[in-house]
Design a protein around this motif. Structure first.
Motif, PDB file in Angstrom:
ATOM      1  N   GLY A   1       0.828  -1.201   0.000  1.00 40.65           N
ATOM      2  CA  GLY A   1       0.000   0.000   0.000  1.00 40.65           C
ATOM      3  C   GLY A   1       0.857   1.243   0.000  1.00 40.65           C
ATOM      4  N   SER A   2       0.588   2.162   0.926  1.00 39.14           N
ATOM      5  CA  SER A   2       1.361   3.407   1.014  1.00 39.14           C
ATOM      6  C   SER A   2       2.306   3.407   2.199  1.00 39.14           C
ATOM      7  CB  SER A   2       0.404   4.610   1.123  1.00 39.14           C
ATOM      8  OG  SER A   2      -0.385   4.713  -0.035  1.00 39.14           O
ATOM      9  N   GLY A   3       2.682   2.243   2.679  1.00 38.20           N
ATOM     10  CA  GLY A   3       3.577   2.171   3.823  1.00 38.20           C
ATOM     11  C   GLY A   3       4.430   0.929   3.753  1.00 38.20           C
ATOM     12  N   GLU A   4       4.648   0.314   4.908  1.00 38.84           N
ATOM     13  CA  GLU A   4       5.421  -0.915   5.014  1.00 38.84           C
ATOM     14  C   GLU A   4       4.603  -1.938   5.787  1.00 38.84           C
ATOM     15  OE1 GLU A   4       9.805   1.265   5.394  1.00 38.84           O
ATOM     16  OE2 GLU A   4       8.822   0.383   7.149  1.00 38.84           O
ATOM     17  N   THR A   5       4.781  -3.188   5.426  1.00 35.19           N
ATOM     18  CA  THR A   5       4.043  -4.259   6.084  1.00 35.19           C
ATOM     19  C   THR A   5       5.005  -5.353   6.495  1.00 35.19           C
ATOM     20  OG1 THR A   5       2.036  -3.811   4.789  1.00 35.19           O
ATOM     21  CG2 THR A   5       2.204  -5.966   5.843  1.00 35.19           C
ATOM     22  N   VAL A   6       4.857  -5.803   7.733  1.00 37.81           N
ATOM     23  CA  VAL A   6       5.647  -6.924   8.235  1.00 37.81           C
ATOM     24  C   VAL A   6       4.681  -7.922   8.845  1.00 37.81           C
ATOM     25  CG1 VAL A   6       7.482  -7.688   9.777  1.00 37.81           C
ATOM     26  CG2 VAL A   6       7.612  -5.421   8.718  1.00 37.81           C
ATOM     27  N   ILE A   7       4.680  -9.138   8.308  1.00 33.80           N
ATOM     28  CA  ILE A   7       3.834 -10.205   8.840  1.00 33.80           C
ATOM     29  C   ILE A   7       4.711 -11.087   9.727  1.00 33.80           C
ATOM     30  CG2 ILE A   7       2.312 -12.130   8.283  1.00 33.80           C
ATOM     31  CD1 ILE A   7       1.787 -10.828   5.590  1.00 33.80           C
ATOM     32  N   LEU A   8       4.383 -11.155  10.990  1.00 33.38           N
ATOM     33  CA  LEU A   8       5.159 -11.899  11.976  1.00 33.38           C
ATOM     34  C   LEU A   8       4.376 -13.132  12.400  1.00 33.38           C
ATOM     35  CD1 LEU A   8       6.158  -8.811  14.168  1.00 33.38           C
ATOM     36  CD2 LEU A   8       7.606  -9.941  12.468  1.00 33.38           C
ATOM     37  N   ARG A   9       4.949 -14.297  12.198  1.00 33.46           N
ATOM     38  CA  ARG A   9       4.339 -15.549  12.648  1.00 33.46           C
ATOM     39  C   ARG A   9       5.168 -16.090  13.801  1.00 33.46           C
ATOM     40  NH1 ARG A   9       3.228 -15.479   7.083  1.00 33.46           N
ATOM     41  NH2 ARG A   9       1.011 -15.857   6.628  1.00 33.46           N
ATOM     42  N   LEU A  10       4.535 -16.174  14.958  1.00 32.49           N
ATOM     43  CA  LEU A  10       5.222 -16.550  16.192  1.00 32.49           C
ATOM     44  C   LEU A  10       4.890 -17.999  16.539  1.00 32.49           C
ATOM     45  CD1 LEU A  10       4.993 -13.394  16.172  1.00 32.49           C
ATOM     46  CD2 LEU A  10       5.005 -13.495  18.650  1.00 32.49           C
ATOM     47  N   HIS A  11       5.920 -18.813  16.725  1.00 31.17           N
ATOM     48  CA  HIS A  11       5.758 -20.230  17.048  1.00 31.17           C
ATOM     49  C   HIS A  11       6.300 -20.507  18.437  1.00 31.17           C
ATOM     50  CE1 HIS A  11       5.088 -21.307  12.695  1.00 31.17           C
ATOM     51  NE2 HIS A  11       5.803 -20.197  12.544  1.00 31.17           N
ATOM     52  N   GLY A  12       5.633 -21.405  19.151  1.00 29.04           N
ATOM     53  CA  GLY A  12       6.138 -21.858  20.433  1.00 29.04           C
ATOM     54  C   GLY A  12       6.034 -20.802  21.524  1.00 29.04           C
ATOM     55  N   GLU A  13       7.026 -20.783  22.415  1.00 34.16           N
ATOM     56  CA  GLU A  13       6.977 -19.915  23.587  1.00 34.16           C
ATOM     57  C   GLU A  13       7.081 -18.440  23.235  1.00 34.16           C
ATOM     58  OE1 GLU A  13      10.030 -21.225  26.196  1.00 34.16           O
ATOM     59  OE2 GLU A  13       8.939 -23.024  26.859  1.00 34.16           O
ATOM     60  N   VAL A  14       7.644 -18.115  22.085  1.00 40.60           N
ATOM     61  CA  VAL A  14       7.771 -16.703  21.719  1.00 40.60           C
ATOM     62  C   VAL A  14       6.403 -16.062  21.498  1.00 40.60           C
ATOM     63  CG1 VAL A  14       7.905 -17.040  19.213  1.00 40.60           C
ATOM     64  CG2 VAL A  14       9.115 -15.123  20.261  1.00 40.60           C
ATOM     65  N   ALA A  15       5.383 -16.873  21.251  1.00 37.26           N
ATOM     66  CA  ALA A  15       4.035 -16.326  21.074  1.00 37.26           C
ATOM     67  C   ALA A  15       3.515 -15.677  22.351  1.00 37.26           C
ATOM     68  CB  ALA A  15       3.078 -17.429  20.620  1.00 37.26           C
ATOM     69  N   ASP A  16       4.032 -16.100  23.504  1.00 40.15           N
ATOM     70  CA  ASP A  16       3.610 -15.497  24.770  1.00 40.15           C
ATOM     71  C   ASP A  16       4.356 -14.197  25.065  1.00 40.15           C
ATOM     72  OD1 ASP A  16       1.912 -17.654  25.172  1.00 40.15           O
ATOM     73  OD2 ASP A  16       3.473 -18.830  26.194  1.00 40.15           O
ATOM     74  N   HIS A  17       5.307 -13.844  24.229  1.00 37.28           N
ATOM     75  CA  HIS A  17       6.088 -12.619  24.430  1.00 37.28           C
ATOM     76  C   HIS A  17       6.102 -11.810  23.139  1.00 37.28           C
ATOM     77  CE1 HIS A  17       7.514 -14.401  28.220  1.00 37.28           C
ATOM     78  NE2 HIS A  17       7.709 -15.512  27.531  1.00 37.28           N
ATOM     79  N   ALA A  18       4.924 -11.622  22.563  1.00 42.87           N
ATOM     80  CA  ALA A  18       4.835 -10.899  21.294  1.00 42.87           C
ATOM     81  C   ALA A  18       5.268  -9.447  21.443  1.00 42.87           C
ATOM     82  CB  ALA A  18       3.403 -10.972  20.765  1.00 42.87           C
ATOM     83  N   ASP A  19       5.067  -8.883  22.627  1.00 44.78           N
ATOM     84  CA  ASP A  19       5.448  -7.476  22.814  1.00 44.78           C
ATOM     85  C   ASP A  19       6.953  -7.267  22.658  1.00 44.78           C
ATOM     86  OD1 ASP A  19       5.447  -9.103  25.145  1.00 44.78           O
ATOM     87  OD2 ASP A  19       5.885  -7.331  26.361  1.00 44.78           O
ATOM     88  N   SER A  20       7.758  -8.251  23.064  1.00 48.53           N
ATOM     89  CA  SER A  20       9.213  -8.121  22.932  1.00 48.53           C
ATOM     90  C   SER A  20       9.657  -8.197  21.483  1.00 48.53           C
ATOM     91  CB  SER A  20       9.915  -9.208  23.751  1.00 48.53           C
ATOM     92  OG  SER A  20       9.580 -10.502  23.259  1.00 48.53           O
ATOM     93  N   VAL A  21       8.854  -8.834  20.629  1.00 54.00           N
ATOM     94  CA  VAL A  21       9.158  -8.898  19.198  1.00 54.00           C
ATOM     95  C   VAL A  21       8.711  -7.622  18.500  1.00 54.00           C
ATOM     96  CG1 VAL A  21       8.730 -10.168  17.061  1.00 54.00           C
ATOM     97  CG2 VAL A  21       8.958 -11.405  19.212  1.00 54.00           C
TER      98      VAL A  21
END
Length: 374
Positions: free
Chosen positions: A92-112
């Motif tokens: 679109g008119s910006g940037e897009t990042v699709i993040l797929r979190l697997h395992g324990e990192v899904a419980d710490h999405a804010d740190s990503v």
């Protein structure tokens, strides 16, 4: 341009964003905010499409957080981050990042997400589905100045409204509230045309549609009148009727696109009132990042207070002074057997003195659930 990263880190994602901007010839960052979308794999496509359309009005960095559920116990303990970076025409008119979190990192999405936020720019978090009951206390919601939910996507929308009222924090908003913006504007404009006193309101719409309840609560909160919530086959909101001292005012939309505004003493007018898509709704919410006090006041009014009958004001009966003597006629005469004696001549007068009891006004029946609306 698309860049796929497997088993990566937030630092490598940032480097890929810089590499992508240089490749398309736009090294400068001209975005006004960061939009974080927290969703599942099933709804990610629709949410991302709506965000890309809204980015034409609000250029932003869009971070899509998808928490992947691992099936085996061993996969649940293994943490992995997969990313897809889109820049240029693919974003679109910006940037897009699709993040797929697997395992324990899904419980710490804010740190990503935290290292990927634009510096010195507002942050908006949007939950298209499965929003937390208290968005402000969610780890991702705590990063944002604005938190957008959608009560319509929940299984029990009316109960969800009550939970939202209990946990409301300045900055919270809901797309069910955004959907009724044209209705609120049209009703306010109609009341500006007539100098009158609103006595009662009826809001008609399909069942399990929280926008109908929110509009009814807004009218009840602002006008301080009883509001009746009635059901229809839809789609969405179908009609609002106001009983005023100068006649009836009605805004009727039966087909979901064209409405008719009727005011007593004036010709009927056709007004465009179409149902808007998600891209328009999220674009409207991104126009303002300050707390919506009107939404908060309507939300806290309470769904349970709808359909309450009007309570007529009854004049207070003056109390009889304690020193007033009791008339002799009011003392009953007793026979030798202890039974009260009634004089035939005095019976009609006694009957005339007994005030007739008016029938108490019947309460309006509670809202009955109908079959599932089509």
């Amino acid at each position: 341009m698309k860049i796929d990263l497997t088993d990566t880190t937030a630092g490598k994602v940032n480097k890929a964003l810089v590499q992508g901007r240089r490749a398309i010839g736009t090294p400068a960052v001209g975005m006004v905010l960061t939009l974080v979308i927290v969703t599942d794999e099933e709804n990610a496509y629709d949410a991302l499409k709506a965000a890309e359309e809204a980015s034409h009005e609000h250029p932003s960095r869009t971070l899509v957080v998808i928490k992947r559920v691992s099936r085996s116990p061993r996969d649940r303990t293994a943490s992995r981050l997969d990313a897809e970076v889109r820049v240029g025409a693919d974003a679109g008119s910006g940037e897009t990042v699709i993040l797929r979190l697997h395992g324990e990192v899904a419980d710490h999405a804010d740190s990503v997400v935290l290292p990927l936020l634009l510096p010195d720019a507002p942050v908006v978090v949007w939950w298209p589905v499965n929003a937390p009951l208290d968005p402000a206390k969610d780890p991702l919601g705590a990063l944002a100045q604005r938190r957008v939910t959608d009560t319509y996507s929940s299984e029990q929308p009316v109960r969800e409204l009550s939970a939202r009222a209990d946990t409301y924090t300045p900055g919270d908003t809901d797309l069910s509230w955004t959907r009724i913006t044209p209705w609120r504007s049209m009703l306010a404009a109609a009341l500006d045309q007539v100098v009158c006193e609103v006595k009662a309101v009826e809001v008609e719409g399909e069942e399990f549609n929280p926008s109908c309840e929110l509009l009814a609560m807004w009218l009840a909160d602002r006008l301080d009148v009883p509001v009746k919530r009635s059901l229809s086959a839809g789609p969405g909101l179908t009609a609002v009727r106001l009983a005023t001292s100068e006649g009836a005012i009605a805004l009727d939309r039966a087909d979901g696109s064209l409405a008719t505004l009727s005011i007593d003493g004036q010709p009927d007018r056709a007004v465009a009132l179409k149902r808007r898509d998600t891209a328009e709704l999220i674009a409207e919410e991104l126009r303002r990042l300050d707390p919506d006090d009107t939404y908060a006041s309507a939300l806290r009014f309470g769904v349970e207070r709808l359909n309450a009958p009007a309570t007529p004001a009854t004049p207070a009966t003056p109390a009889t002074p304690a020193t007033e003597p009791v008339p002799e006629a009011s003392v009953p005469e007793v026979s030798p057997k202890g039974e009260p004696v009634t004089h035939p001549a005095a019976a009609p007068e006694a009957a005339a003195e007994v005030p007739t009891t008016e029938a108490a006004p019947q309460e309006r029946p509670p809202l009955k659930k109908r079959a599932k609306a089509t």
